[in-house]
Design a protein around this motif. Structure first.
Motif, PDB file in Angstrom:
ATOM      1  N   MET A 281      -4.876  -1.591  -0.845  1.00 38.44           N
ATOM      2  CA  MET A 281      -5.506  -1.455  -1.874  1.00 38.44           C
ATOM      3  C   MET A 281      -4.445  -0.275  -2.739  1.00 38.44           C
ATOM      4  SD  MET A 281      -9.209  -3.148  -1.339  1.00 38.44           S
ATOM      5  CE  MET A 281      -9.573  -2.635   0.034  1.00 38.44           C
ATOM      6  N   CYS A 282      -4.698   0.848  -2.395  1.00 31.60           N
ATOM      7  CA  CYS A 282      -4.516   1.866  -2.460  1.00 31.60           C
ATOM      8  C   CYS A 282      -2.947   2.071  -3.361  1.00 31.60           C
ATOM      9  CB  CYS A 282      -4.373   3.405  -1.415  1.00 31.60           C
ATOM     10  SG  CYS A 282      -5.790   3.836  -1.000  1.00 31.60           S
ATOM     11  N   VAL A 283      -2.295   1.311  -2.486  1.00 35.97           N
ATOM     12  CA  VAL A 283      -0.924   1.232  -3.091  1.00 35.97           C
ATOM     13  C   VAL A 283      -0.917   0.630  -4.091  1.00 35.97           C
ATOM     14  CG1 VAL A 283       1.662   0.221  -2.592  1.00 35.97           C
ATOM     15  CG2 VAL A 283       0.024   1.755  -0.667  1.00 35.97           C
ATOM     16  N   SER A 284      -1.457  -0.335  -4.233  1.00 31.98           N
ATOM     17  CA  SER A 284      -1.849  -1.779  -5.475  1.00 31.98           C
ATOM     18  C   SER A 284      -2.021  -0.448  -6.608  1.00 31.98           C
ATOM     19  CB  SER A 284      -2.926  -2.149  -5.355  1.00 31.98           C
ATOM     20  OG  SER A 284      -1.790  -3.905  -4.797  1.00 31.98           O
ATOM     21  N   PHE A 285      -3.249  -0.032  -6.446  1.00 39.28           N
ATOM     22  CA  PHE A 285      -3.970   0.916  -7.437  1.00 39.28           C
ATOM     23  C   PHE A 285      -2.866   1.864  -7.492  1.00 39.28           C
ATOM     24  CE2 PHE A 285      -8.526  -0.597  -5.806  1.00 39.28           C
ATOM     25  CZ  PHE A 285      -8.816  -1.019  -7.702  1.00 39.28           C
ATOM     26  N   ILE A 286      -1.938   2.379  -7.080  1.00 39.32           N
ATOM     27  CA  ILE A 286      -0.668   3.298  -8.062  1.00 39.32           C
ATOM     28  C   ILE A 286      -0.398   2.323  -8.173  1.00 39.32           C
ATOM     29  CG2 ILE A 286       1.248   5.080  -7.397  1.00 39.32           C
ATOM     30  CD1 ILE A 286      -1.555   6.128  -6.791  1.00 39.32           C
ATOM     31  N   LEU A 287       0.014   1.929  -8.611  1.00 35.09           N
ATOM     32  CA  LEU A 287       1.529   0.430  -9.169  1.00 35.09           C
ATOM     33  C   LEU A 287       1.034   0.346 -10.098  1.00 35.09           C
ATOM     34  CD1 LEU A 287       4.441  -0.498  -8.017  1.00 35.09           C
ATOM     35  CD2 LEU A 287       3.158  -3.193  -7.572  1.00 35.09           C
ATOM     36  N   VAL A 288      -0.514  -0.204 -10.011  1.00 35.84           N
ATOM     37  CA  VAL A 288      -1.409  -0.744 -11.854  1.00 35.84           C
ATOM     38  C   VAL A 288      -1.703   0.565 -12.544  1.00 35.84           C
ATOM     39  CG1 VAL A 288      -2.430  -2.849 -11.054  1.00 35.84           C
ATOM     40  CG2 VAL A 288      -3.542  -0.994 -11.298  1.00 35.84           C
ATOM     41  N   ASP A 289      -1.405   2.019 -12.462  1.00 37.67           N
ATOM     42  CA  ASP A 289      -1.730   2.761 -13.066  1.00 37.67           C
ATOM     43  C   ASP A 289       0.003   3.703 -13.356  1.00 37.67           C
ATOM     44  OD1 ASP A 289      -3.563   4.973 -13.675  1.00 37.67           O
ATOM     45  OD2 ASP A 289      -1.798   6.381 -12.468  1.00 37.67           O
ATOM     46  N   MET A 290       0.897   3.101 -13.140  1.00 34.39           N
ATOM     47  CA  MET A 290       2.759   3.453 -13.327  1.00 34.39           C
ATOM     48  C   MET A 290       2.944   2.895 -15.347  1.00 34.39           C
ATOM     49  SD  MET A 290       3.958   5.645 -10.825  1.00 34.39           S
ATOM     50  CE  MET A 290       2.258   5.603 -10.705  1.00 34.39           C
ATOM     51  N   GLY A 291       3.151   3.518 -15.636  1.00 35.05           N
ATOM     52  CA  GLY A 291       3.840   3.855 -16.979  1.00 35.05           C
ATOM     53  C   GLY A 291       5.096   2.099 -16.822  1.00 35.05           C
TER      54      GLY A 291
END
Lengths: 385, 268
Positions: free
Chosen positions: A98-108
């Motif tokens: 989930m952490c990695v996914s949240f980083i991914l969705v935050d990337m421009g």
């Protein structure tokens, strides 16, 4: 072993389908964000990080907290945790994903994410966080798989896994420390510029993680024949109690330093959180609820009677979860930006698509967790009849 | 014969040396990146290398001159046109390379109760400070932003930026903008000579490094009728900017943070 996650009754499948539906809605919202840009979120030039990064931070804590079952079991040979250690490791794996996914969705520019590996930059804390998180994911996935396979085959785990398990203990501490360093080393953000941030992150993690694990044990007990045992749950409750006390203590330390020093740039953030600033009191009711829940949790946990009774313990665990989620998942990140370095009270609140994407990530994590737990219980022959 | 303990010690030391040696080598290559070095210079032993002749671009903003016309937006218009900066008409998603901010916000926390009447409201031009110790470059996980050693400009690679916005979080001056959506439909008149950006990347002032390469001053400096923006080489004692700084009282924004900004404000 994986096929065991595919066998279950209609209740199991209803739960799975429900989670998949939420994932689908989140996924569609993400496609929208992917095509239009992060402008569909509540983020902006003043509040550049928000709900996504806050969930990431909260979940790093949940992942790190697996060490609270691994350490007593493997380092102190505390046998009572034998049954739930694997549950903690599975929770860690799901939380990291989930952490990695949240980083991914935050990337421009998510498609360029590999630039972090192509141009490794040791002076950036993100570089170290990537190493810490992926390493921790690999460690826990490997440990969980090897120990569960051994259990299925009725043999003790191979000797070579022991040093890897021991390594996962300091590694758990490192993931939340490095995550705190993302914030605590920035001269521009006085709210985060505090040496107690990493210890505070760890304390809140070691309270919220075991609380979640207790709640999960209670749920599993109802839907299967698995019983963690009252001794193990009682010990988890004691761990959560100590950690919550330390967490509250650290928060009070922060308040003392900010308020007694009287420095406006340190006080103003706490004003925004607890009293409102420049007419903006967005987070004030939330933070008051967080404080009330912390008090309630401590009252229930410090009293041995209520700590041992199942329903009061479950209330206490929910209170810990709520209190720390509000603190880390809502207040901590956003307040670093308000007031801005130019002294303005910026506005932020997550938008509907932002919340749906976040819910989608949580649903995906729960889906994984469900599958992991299903496999574990099937291997042990403890699924519901 | 060496015994077991000594052998282990020696092996440990060797391993440590190998690891630290590789790190040092990697750090050296990283620091050299983008800095050409003559063959003669490179051939010398490390300790004998001379410091390279280098520039340090900087700017002095003469607030006395700037404040003669508080409504003037010439520098902003020139810069934003030059660099295809979009006008989104939405403060939340605003992209800006140079802009004006009331003095009390530009120098937040520096004011007092009895300061000159109206000082706090005076529009003060802000841009990237091209810090000597840029917090943005320190935190960037892909080296998409970095301080160019030969002239001190804090550069930006829009093709490498992953849009994590850590630089925006780290910058104490609000000098960086993110493209929250595709900026192209919001550019009034696209200038073909300069690239447009895509959504999801960070951008900021680059002291017009592309104009400097052609021997031209930054667009904002050229556009300022009041001659309030003075640009030059801070490493040259004879430059106009150095002379101004020597003979006037000047301020930089948030000096206590240790970033060492290179945009100076000549105080009225």
């Amino acid at each position: 072993m994986l096929e065991k996650a595919l066998l279950g009754g209609w209740k199991y499948w209803l739960w799975i389908l429900g989670l998949l539906a939420v994932c689908l809605i989140g996924g569609l919202c993400y496609l929208w964000q992917f095509n239009v840009g992060l402008g569909i979120t509540g983020l902006g030039r003043d509040v550049a990080w928000g709900f996504y990064i806050a969930q990431f931070t909260f979940l790093v804590g949940v992942a790190a907290s697996a060490v609270m079952v691994v350490l007593p079991y493997y380092l102190h040979d505390y046998k009572e945790f034998g049954k739930i250690t694997i549950l903690g490791e599975c929770l860690a794996v799901s939380a990291i994903i989930m952490c990695v996914s949240f980083i991914l969705v935050d990337m421009g520019q998510p498609l360029r994410l590999m630039n972090i590996m192509l141009h490794p930059t040791p002076n950036s804390m993100i570089f170290w966080d990537v190493i810490a998180l992926n390493g921790y994911l690999a460690l826990n996935a490997l440990i969980g798989y090897v120990t569960l396979s051994a259990e299925r085959n009725g043999v003790p785990p191979p000797a070579w896994i022991k040093p890897i398990i021991i390594l996962s203990i300091p590694w758990a501490v490192s993931i939340h420390t490095v995550t705190a360093f993302l914030y605590a080393g920035l001269a521009a953000r006085p709210f985060w510029l505090t040496a107690v941030l990493a210890p505070r992150f760890l304390a809140s993690a070691f309270a919220s993680g075991p609380a979640i694990l207790i709640l999960l044990c209670m749920v599993i007990k109802r839907v299967s024949r698995f019983d963690a045992g009252s001794v193990a749950v009682g010990k988890l409750a004691v761990i959560a109690t100590y950690a919550m006390v330390v967490n509250v203590f650290f928060v009070l330390m922060e308040l003392f330093t900010a308020i007694y020093s009287g420095m406006p740039e340190h006080i103003s953030h706490f004003q925004y959180l607890f009293a409102g600033l420049g007419g903006d009191a967005t987070l004030v009711p939330w933070m008051r609820v967080s404080v009330a829940l912390a008090v309630l949790a401590l009252a229930l946990l410090l009293n041995p009677g209520t700590r041992r009774r199942e329903w009061t313990l479950s209330v206490a665990c929910l209170a810990i979860f709520g209190s720390i989620w509000i603190d880390k998942g809502l207040g901590m990140v956003v307040t670093g930006f308000i007031p801005t370095p130019l002294g303005r009270v910026a506005k932020y609140w997550p938008t509907a698509p932002e919340l749906m994407i976040s819910l989608g990530v949580y649903a995906a994590g729960l889906l994984l967790l469900t599958a992991f737990y299903k496999i574990v219980l099937s291997v042990r022959g403890e699924t519901a009849a | 014969m060496i015994n077991r303990k000594e052998f282990l010690k020696a092996a440990g030391c060797a391993a440590l040396a190998a690891v630290t040696g590789r790190w040092a080598a990697a750090a050296e290559t990283a620091s050299k990146a983008g800095r050409p070095q003559s063959a003669e210079e490179a051939a010398r032993p490390r300790h004998e290398r001379r410091p390279r002749a280098s520039r340090q671009w900087g700017m002095a903003v003469d607030l006395r001159k700037c404040w003669k016309d508080e409504g003037c937006r010439d520098c902003i218009a020139a810069c934003h046109q030059e660099h295809n900066v979009p006008d989104l008409g939405n403060p939340k998603e605003e992209v800006k390379w140079i802009w004006k901010e009331p003095f009390e916000h530009a120098f937040h926390g520096e004011g007092h109760d009895f300061e000159k009447a109206g000082l706090g409201d005076l529009p003060t031009p802000l841009l990237c400070n091209h810090c000597e110790k840029p917090a943005c470059a320190k935190v960037c996980p892909t080296k998409a932003t970095w301080r160019r050693e030969e002239d001190g400009i804090v550069m930006m690679d829009w093709h490498r930026c992953i849009g994590c916005r850590y630089c925006i979080v780290a910058c104490p001056y609000g000098s960086r903008s993110f493209n929250w959506r595709d900026p192209r439909p919001f550019i009034k008149k696209v200038r073909a000579e300069f690239p447009t950006r895509t959504r999801g990347v960070v951008e900021k002032c680059t002291f017009c490094e592309e104009r400097l390469a052609q021997g031209k001053p930054p667009a904002c400096v050229e556009a300022c009728k009041a001659k309030a923006l003075v640009f030059g080489d801070l490493s040259d004692e004879g430059s106009e900017v150095r002379k101004l700084l020597k003979s006037n009282f000047s301020l930089v924004r948030k000096p206590g943070l240790g970033t060492r900004p290179k945009v100076y404000y000549l105080a009225p």
